[in-house]
Design a protein around this motif. Sequence first.
Motif, PDB file in Angstrom:
ATOM      1  N   ASP A 151      -9.329  -0.914  16.872  1.00 31.45           N
ATOM      2  CA  ASP A 151      -9.620   0.520  16.957  1.00 31.45           C
ATOM      3  C   ASP A 151      -8.944   1.312  15.831  1.00 31.45           C
ATOM      4  OD1 ASP A 151     -10.741   2.791  18.126  1.00 31.45           O
ATOM      5  OD2 ASP A 151      -8.961   3.176  19.337  1.00 31.45           O
ATOM      6  N   ILE A 152      -7.625   1.143  15.672  1.00 32.80           N
ATOM      7  CA  ILE A 152      -6.915   1.979  14.693  1.00 32.80           C
ATOM      8  C   ILE A 152      -6.092   1.189  13.681  1.00 32.80           C
ATOM      9  CG2 ILE A 152      -6.855   4.152  15.973  1.00 32.80           C
ATOM     10  CD1 ILE A 152      -4.204   3.292  17.138  1.00 32.80           C
ATOM     11  N   GLY A 153      -5.642  -0.010  14.063  1.00 32.21           N
ATOM     12  CA  GLY A 153      -4.952  -0.864  13.083  1.00 32.21           C
ATOM     13  C   GLY A 153      -5.866  -1.163  11.909  1.00 32.21           C
ATOM     14  N   ILE A 154      -7.162  -1.102  12.145  1.00 30.87           N
ATOM     15  CA  ILE A 154      -8.140  -1.325  11.076  1.00 30.87           C
ATOM     16  C   ILE A 154      -7.935  -0.316   9.928  1.00 30.87           C
ATOM     17  CG2 ILE A 154      -9.934   0.109  12.162  1.00 30.87           C
ATOM     18  CD1 ILE A 154     -12.023  -1.939  11.230  1.00 30.87           C
ATOM     19  N   TYR A 155      -7.409   0.876  10.243  1.00 30.38           N
ATOM     20  CA  TYR A 155      -7.130   1.856   9.176  1.00 30.38           C
ATOM     21  C   TYR A 155      -5.950   1.394   8.307  1.00 30.38           C
ATOM     22  CZ  TYR A 155     -10.287   5.157  11.451  1.00 30.38           C
ATOM     23  OH  TYR A 155     -11.390   5.759  11.986  1.00 30.38           O
ATOM     24  N   SER A 156      -4.962   0.734   8.922  1.00 25.17           N
ATOM     25  CA  SER A 156      -3.842   0.190   8.143  1.00 25.17           C
ATOM     26  C   SER A 156      -4.361  -0.916   7.226  1.00 25.17           C
ATOM     27  CB  SER A 156      -2.756  -0.379   9.073  1.00 25.17           C
ATOM     28  OG  SER A 156      -2.155   0.627   9.853  1.00 25.17           O
ATOM     29  N   LEU A 157      -5.186  -1.779   7.795  1.00 24.91           N
ATOM     30  CA  LEU A 157      -5.775  -2.882   7.029  1.00 24.91           C
ATOM     31  C   LEU A 157      -6.620  -2.347   5.870  1.00 24.91           C
ATOM     32  CD1 LEU A 157      -6.608  -5.884   6.696  1.00 24.91           C
ATOM     33  CD2 LEU A 157      -8.313  -5.517   8.502  1.00 24.91           C
ATOM     34  N   GLN A 158      -7.481  -1.378   6.183  1.00 25.18           N
ATOM     35  CA  GLN A 158      -8.326  -0.776   5.154  1.00 25.18           C
ATOM     36  C   GLN A 158      -7.474  -0.177   4.041  1.00 25.18           C
ATOM     37  OE1 GLN A 158     -11.865   0.811   4.603  1.00 25.18           O
ATOM     38  NE2 GLN A 158     -12.109  -1.345   5.030  1.00 25.18           N
ATOM     39  N   ALA A 159      -6.428   0.571   4.423  1.00 26.30           N
ATOM     40  CA  ALA A 159      -5.593   1.242   3.410  1.00 26.30           C
ATOM     41  C   ALA A 159      -5.008   0.208   2.454  1.00 26.30           C
ATOM     42  CB  ALA A 159      -4.490   2.051   4.079  1.00 26.30           C
ATOM     43  N   ALA A 160      -4.505  -0.895   3.001  1.00 29.18           N
ATOM     44  CA  ALA A 160      -3.908  -1.922   2.139  1.00 29.18           C
ATOM     45  C   ALA A 160      -4.961  -2.468   1.182  1.00 29.18           C
ATOM     46  CB  ALA A 160      -3.316  -3.034   2.992  1.00 29.18           C
ATOM     47  N   ARG A 161      -6.184  -2.624   1.682  1.00 32.86           N
ATOM     48  CA  ARG A 161      -7.253  -3.180   0.832  1.00 32.86           C
ATOM     49  C   ARG A 161      -7.735  -2.161  -0.200  1.00 32.86           C
ATOM     50  NH1 ARG A 161     -11.884  -4.514   3.898  1.00 32.86           N
ATOM     51  NH2 ARG A 161     -12.628  -5.482   1.989  1.00 32.86           N
ATOM     52  N   TYR A 162      -7.947  -0.898   0.219  1.00 33.71           N
ATOM     53  CA  TYR A 162      -8.511   0.018  -0.785  1.00 33.71           C
ATOM     54  C   TYR A 162      -7.457   0.550  -1.758  1.00 33.71           C
ATOM     55  CZ  TYR A 162      -7.975   3.946   2.738  1.00 33.71           C
ATOM     56  OH  TYR A 162      -7.555   4.850   3.678  1.00 33.71           O
ATOM     57  N   ILE A 163      -6.194   0.565  -1.369  1.00 31.14           N
ATOM     58  CA  ILE A 163      -5.160   0.984  -2.331  1.00 31.14           C
ATOM     59  C   ILE A 163      -4.958  -0.079  -3.402  1.00 31.14           C
ATOM     60  CG2 ILE A 163      -2.660   1.361  -2.582  1.00 31.14           C
ATOM     61  CD1 ILE A 163      -4.080   3.855  -1.629  1.00 31.14           C
ATOM     62  N   THR A 164      -4.904  -1.347  -2.999  1.00 32.06           N
ATOM     63  CA  THR A 164      -4.731  -2.406  -4.008  1.00 32.06           C
ATOM     64  C   THR A 164      -6.035  -2.680  -4.743  1.00 32.06           C
ATOM     65  OG1 THR A 164      -5.247  -4.080  -2.346  1.00 32.06           O
ATOM     66  CG2 THR A 164      -2.909  -3.638  -2.742  1.00 32.06           C
ATOM     67  N   GLY A 165      -7.164  -2.475  -4.053  1.00 35.63           N
ATOM     68  CA  GLY A 165      -8.449  -2.893  -4.617  1.00 35.63           C
ATOM     69  C   GLY A 165      -8.567  -4.411  -4.636  1.00 35.63           C
ATOM     70  N   GLU A 166      -7.757  -5.082  -3.814  1.00 34.21           N
ATOM     71  CA  GLU A 166      -7.750  -6.551  -3.785  1.00 34.21           C
ATOM     72  C   GLU A 166      -8.025  -7.046  -2.373  1.00 34.21           C
ATOM     73  OE1 GLU A 166      -4.118  -8.251  -5.324  1.00 34.21           O
ATOM     74  OE2 GLU A 166      -3.805  -6.479  -6.563  1.00 34.21           O
ATOM     75  N   GLU A 167      -8.322  -8.337  -2.288  1.00 30.24           N
ATOM     76  CA  GLU A 167      -8.475  -8.978  -0.980  1.00 30.24           C
ATOM     77  C   GLU A 167      -7.236  -9.816  -0.695  1.00 30.24           C
ATOM     78  OE1 GLU A 167     -10.637  -8.180   1.066  1.00 30.24           O
ATOM     79  OE2 GLU A 167     -11.908  -7.068  -0.327  1.00 30.24           O
ATOM     80  N   PRO A 168      -6.704  -9.731   0.526  1.00 36.90           N
ATOM     81  CA  PRO A 168      -5.505 -10.526   0.824  1.00 36.90           C
ATOM     82  C   PRO A 168      -5.809 -12.021   0.842  1.00 36.90           C
ATOM     83  CG  PRO A 168      -6.308  -9.417   2.804  1.00 36.90           C
ATOM     84  CD  PRO A 168      -7.150  -8.939   1.665  1.00 36.90           C
ATOM     85  N   THR A 169      -4.759 -12.806   0.539  1.00 42.27           N
ATOM     86  CA  THR A 169      -4.927 -14.264   0.553  1.00 42.27           C
ATOM     87  C   THR A 169      -4.259 -14.898   1.769  1.00 42.27           C
ATOM     88  OG1 THR A 169      -2.955 -14.439  -0.809  1.00 42.27           O
ATOM     89  CG2 THR A 169      -5.085 -14.483  -1.956  1.00 42.27           C
ATOM     90  N   GLU A 170      -3.265 -14.195   2.343  1.00 41.71           N
ATOM     91  CA  GLU A 170      -2.568 -14.758   3.503  1.00 41.71           C
ATOM     92  C   GLU A 170      -2.194 -13.642   4.468  1.00 41.71           C
ATOM     93  OE1 GLU A 170       0.493 -18.151   2.571  1.00 41.71           O
ATOM     94  OE2 GLU A 170       0.493 -16.703   0.936  1.00 41.71           O
TER      95      GLU A 170
END
Length: 394
Positions: free
Chosen positions: A237-256
């Motif tokens: 529901d809302i942790g997805i916003y934390s996940l999104q922020a990490a992805r769109y700020i770095t512009g990268e995909e996590p590896t682990e």
Amino acid sequence: MLNAVKNLLTRRQIIGSGMGILGVGVAGVVTRNSPAIAQPAYKPAKEPPIPDEKKLGWAVVGLGKFATQQIIPSFSQCKQSKLVALVSGDRAKAENYARQYNVNPKNIYNYENYDSLRNNPEVDIIYIVLPNGLHAEYTIRGAQAGKHILCEKPMANTVEECQAMIAACNQANRKLMIAYRAQYEPFNLEAIAIAQKKQLGQLKAIVADHGRNLDPKDPADVWRMNKKLAGGGSLFDIGIYSLQAARYITGEEPTEVCAMTYSTPNDPRFKEVEENVNFILRFPSGVLANCTSSYGYSSTKRFQVFGSNGTLELDPATDYYRHQLTVKREKVQEERQIQEQNQFALEMDHLSESVMQDRQPKTPGEEGLQDVRLMLAIYEAARTGRTISVDSRE
Ligand code: NAD
């Protein structure tokens, strides 16, 4: 006016002997050496608004809290999108909103005759604002009815559902976009620009927190306690916003990813879904993101970005109408003055424009699929106590 200026000045904080005016970017800034407060970078559109008959017609599916309080009222600020149809299981409620928002009662549908939207040329795009567990079914039926789709986050409960949604839209040659409003919101866009233009130096770490108290008395929270309808707990529901922020700020995909969960024992809200998830994402550039997600504490929607030469904080980061962006570099702290805009209208217009210009929207189905894949990996990491490799998108 004087008060407004005073407010801005009291929000200004200098944390040492400043070094001069910092990079201004597209936003105004307040810094120690600014001779005057910069104006927000809002400029009225040069183009005349497109006439109503040229706007694309939208149907909203599900007249719950978010649809009725945020989405439907935001059509008045859209430049390329107009509300023309409603889909609801409650005819009286739909008639009431149809009256308020000038929707022709012949364009009220229910969940049974939803598929007959295919016979309504006034509807170009369907916006699915149903519980998460219903997103896949209504996206697929909508695409099969020949309509483009905006689907709320999280995209669906499983990777297989997400893949089926993408396939159905491809097969029908319709656009599919996931409603990641923060990626259309000006403060978040400014934070992305600051990070990716290396204005903070080399990125090192991100901390992102999203929490709220799940309220079992709120009808909108009842289905959120049900795993089948919600897909997961606070993370979906809302942790997805934390996940999104990490992805769109770095512009990268996590590896682990690694993670831990905790739910208060015997709290009836968390019989089926989790309360808290803390997770760490490792990105290829070396950035580590520490993210939290909770249904157990009061409203929190923020992130911080740490670079070798500075930091930024967006708090609130993912509110509906209120954001605050602070950037610290050298010894100067500045607050960016940015014009708030209706992110729901910007988001809906983005899809209308993508349809008109036959372009892939910025947040397509694949973006939603990636988050679902990562959230399931986060659960797996928590369940097994292992770090999970999540290499790349398929
Ligand atoms: P809600 O409960 O207020 O609305 C859901 C609607 O779906 C209700 O009108 C309900 O009657 C209808 N519905 C149809 N079939 C149902 C069923 N079987 N069980 C329960 N409800 C059913 O919830 P909401 O908060 O408006 O959330 C709806 C969607 O919007 C969710 O996917 C949620 O994640 C998303 N959302 C997004 C944001 C955002 O900022 N992007 C904010 C809130 C909600």
